[in-house]
Design an enzyme around this catalytic site. Structure first.
Site, mmCIF file in Angstrom:
data_model
loop_
_atom_site.group_PDB
_atom_site.id
_atom_site.type_symbol
_atom_site.label_atom_id
_atom_site.label_comp_id
_atom_site.label_asym_id
_atom_site.label_seq_id
_atom_site.Cartn_x
_atom_site.Cartn_y
_atom_site.Cartn_z
ATOM 1 N N HIS A 156 43.010 45.786 39.293
ATOM 2 C CA HIS A 156 41.594 45.535 39.537
ATOM 3 C C HIS A 156 40.910 45.053 38.267
ATOM 4 O O HIS A 156 41.341 45.364 37.158
ATOM 5 C CB HIS A 156 40.897 46.807 40.034
ATOM 6 C CG HIS A 156 41.378 47.258 41.362
ATOM 7 N ND1 HIS A 156 41.047 46.610 42.526
ATOM 8 C CD2 HIS A 156 42.187 48.282 41.716
ATOM 9 C CE1 HIS A 156 41.623 47.225 43.543
ATOM 10 N NE2 HIS A 156 42.325 48.240 43.074
ATOM 11 N N CYS A 187 42.100 41.561 41.713
ATOM 12 C CA CYS A 187 40.982 41.420 42.630
ATOM 13 C C CYS A 187 39.750 41.826 41.838
ATOM 14 O O CYS A 187 39.743 42.819 41.125
ATOM 15 C CB CYS A 187 41.167 42.286 43.866
ATOM 16 S SG CYS A 187 41.397 44.018 43.532
#
Length: 91
Positions: free
Chosen positions: A40, A89
């Site tokens: 992330h 992401c």
């Protein structure tokens, strides 16, 4: 063909900082640097950040690792070539 591999996963912020330091110590002017991150991250004010596993749900910049900081370290190491892949992401 000699090469060094440093493989780390699921790191806290402190572990990420230590791991990046270990990685940078492996680099020299006659090497090829390859960095791959899967996880992330986020972008804030034009800067990109990697989120460690211990980042709180209401994360802030200081909870993450700044990609630009890492690039500065890479530039100082002066490898022949650098490839950085950020498979993240962005939240």
């Amino acid at each position: 063909m000699g090469y060094n591999v440093l493989s780390l996963g699921n790191l806290t912020r402190n572990e990420m900082v230590r791991g990046i330091g270990e990685y940078m110590n492996l680099l020299s002017e006659d090497c090829y640097a390859f960095f791959y991150y899967a996880g992330h991250g986020f972008e804030l004010n034009g800067k990109h950040y990697l989120l460690p596993v211990d980042a709180p749900a209401d994360w802030k910049q200081e909870d993450a690792i700044c990609v630009q900081w890492m690039l500065e370290l890479l530039w100082k190491a002066k490898p022949k070539m650098t490839v950085m892949i950020l498979d993240m992401c962005r939240v």
